[in-house]
Design an enzyme around this catalytic site. Structure first.
Site, short mmCIF file in Angstrom:
data_model
loop_
_atom_site.label_atom_id
_atom_site.label_comp_id
_atom_site.label_asym_id
_atom_site.label_seq_id
_atom_site.Cartn_x
_atom_site.Cartn_y
_atom_site.Cartn_z
CG MET A 1 -1.88 -1.36 1.25
SD MET A 1 -3.22 -0.93 2.26
CE MET A 1 -2.63 -0.44 3.73
CD GLN B 1 -6.31 -3.77 2.52
OE1 GLN B 1 -6.43 -4.37 1.28
NE2 GLN B 1 -5.22 -3.70 3.36
NE ARG C 1 -3.01 1.64 9.60
CZ ARG C 1 -3.33 0.93 8.79
NH1 ARG C 1 -2.77 -0.40 8.84
NH2 ARG C 1 -4.47 0.90 7.99
CG HIS D 1 6.77 -2.11 2.32
ND1 HIS D 1 6.79 -0.90 3.12
CD2 HIS D 1 5.38 -2.42 2.17
CE1 HIS D 1 5.71 -0.61 3.66
NE2 HIS D 1 4.59 -1.81 3.10
CB VAL E 1 12.26 -5.70 8.34
CG1 VAL E 1 13.35 -4.63 8.45
CG2 VAL E 1 12.69 -6.46 7.09
P1 AMP Z 1 1.36 -2.91 3.41
O1 AMP Z 1 2.27 -1.83 2.62
O2 AMP Z 1 1.23 -2.64 4.96
O3 AMP Z 1 0.22 -3.40 2.88
O4 AMP Z 1 2.57 -4.31 3.62
C1 AMP Z 1 2.58 -4.72 2.32
C2 AMP Z 1 3.68 -5.93 2.50
O5 AMP Z 1 4.77 -5.55 3.34
C3 AMP Z 1 2.88 -7.15 3.10
O6 AMP Z 1 3.22 -8.27 2.87
C4 AMP Z 1 3.32 -6.97 4.58
O7 AMP Z 1 3.28 -7.90 5.47
C5 AMP Z 1 4.90 -6.66 4.44
N1 AMP Z 1 5.58 -5.70 5.30
C6 AMP Z 1 5.00 -4.77 6.22
N2 AMP Z 1 5.85 -4.49 7.16
C7 AMP Z 1 6.86 -5.39 7.13
C8 AMP Z 1 7.84 -5.66 8.03
N3 AMP Z 1 8.28 -4.77 9.04
N4 AMP Z 1 8.67 -6.53 7.59
C9 AMP Z 1 8.50 -7.55 6.73
N5 AMP Z 1 7.24 -7.39 5.72
C10 AMP Z 1 6.71 -6.32 6.20
#
Ligand code: AMP
Length: 308
Positions: free
Chosen positions: A34, A65, A208, A41, A197
């Site tokens: 997102m 969502q 966030r 990421h 991470v």
């Molecule tokens: P989001 O942009 O929050 O929808 O996340 C996109 C992808 O990045 C999803 O597969 C998340 O699980 C992954 N993600 C977000 N934060 C982390 C993190 N700290 N470590 C590993 N993957 C992450």
């Protein structure tokens, strides 16, 4: 790296790579996000590169969502900075569609009616229903969240047609549901899990976290510390699940600024809570609200057979 907005441009860009000499069997790895990208990421992008010749990342803040009163409107949108980060992490294509591209219903009916129609459409497909697991933990706090997530991930898979898709372990419940959906609808697609991470404090990176000021960041850091206390109790002194939960909960007692929603141990193969007879690898989940920001994290914990 090229940025594509429409489905036709995305498909043309992927086909162009496939048509290059010697690229007939080109493998595509996909990382849906997102945006408001951080090192978590980027670790997924690097992981994707291990599996495939072409790495496609998407940035799309999915209205389906988000519930009423959630942060859809204020969710950070930082496309230019994200493009630079993705370029440096070695992504090949960025798909940054508009809402109308993902949900043509919105183009036809307008935003509110189009989104309602897209929701109704996805409900017709049983494989896109998050079901009982989707109504627990994050799903209990965010009704409809996981159905909306599955709807967009499936649409993105249809457009990108990847061989591999990489997701973070950070969103464990999401990953569980995506694996189940993909097994039903995209049997040839390999779902790859990437580790969480963290910041130096242990706080799991999250888009966030940008909402948090210094004091809130310190409070948020206690969530991962509570998980670690639970893990240590199980793995060094053999505490059973109920004691592990108590130990982790106690670690948060002095931190009233973190409003705990749930702290739970689940079996990763079913996402159902475990009892004290459980042995093997469990997943400890935590969710709390700090200020007005909802944060989640998790950690694996190994429960040994009691020694005779
Ligand atoms: P989001 O942009 O929050 O929808 O996340 C996109 C992808 O990045 C999803 O597969 C998340 O699980 C992954 N993600 C977000 N934060 C982390 C993190 N700290 N470590 C590993 N993957 C992450």
């Amino acid at each position: 790296m090229k940025t594509l907005v429409t489905a036709a441009d995305l498909q043309a860009a992927i086909d162009e790579e496939r048509d290059l000499p010697g690229c007939a069997g080109l493998k595509v790895a996909f990382v849906p996000t997102m945006g408001a990208l951080h090192e978590g990421h980027l670790s997924l992008v690097r992981k994707a590169r291990e599996y495939a010749d072409l790495v496609v990342v998407s940035i799309f803040v999915n209205p389906l969502q988000f519930g009423a009163g959630e942060d859809f409107d204020k969710y950070p949108r930082t496309l230019e900075a994200d493009e630079a980060l993705l370029e440096s992490a070695g992504a090949d294509l960025l798909f940054a569609p508009t809402v109308e591209v993902i949900y043509p219903e919105v183009g036809e009916l307008g935003v509110a009616a189009g989104i309602a129609a897209a929701r109704a459409q996805s409900k017709l497909n049983p494989a896109l229903k998050s079901g009982p697991v989707g109504a627990t933990f994050e799903g209990a706090a965010r009704p409809g969240h996981f159905d909306g997530m599955l709807a967009v991930v499936a649409r993105l898979f249809e457009l990108v047609k990847p061989d591999f898709a990489v997701f973070g372990a950070k969103d464990a419940q999401q990953l569980f549901l995506i694996r189940r959906m993909a097994a039903d609808l995209f049997p040839d697609l390999h779902i790859i899990e990437a580790p969480i991470v963290r910041e130096a404090s242990g706080l799991a990176m999250s888009s966030r976290n940008r909402y948090l000021d210094q004091a809130a960041l310190e409070v948020a850091g206690h969530l991962s510390k509570a998980l670690k206390v639970g893990k240590a109790a199980a793995e060094t002194i053999g505490a059973k699940p109920s004691l592990v939960i108590n130990a982790a909960r106690a670690r948060l007692e002095g931190v009233p600024e973190a409003k705990l929603d749930y702290l739970a141990l689940v079996d990763p193969s079913s996402f159902e809570p475990i009892d004290d007879s459980f042995t093997g690898r469990a997943l400890m989940l935590i969710a709390a609200v700090v200020g007005s920001t909802r944060l989640i994290d998790n950690l694996t914990i190994d429960f040994q057979e009691p020694s005779a």
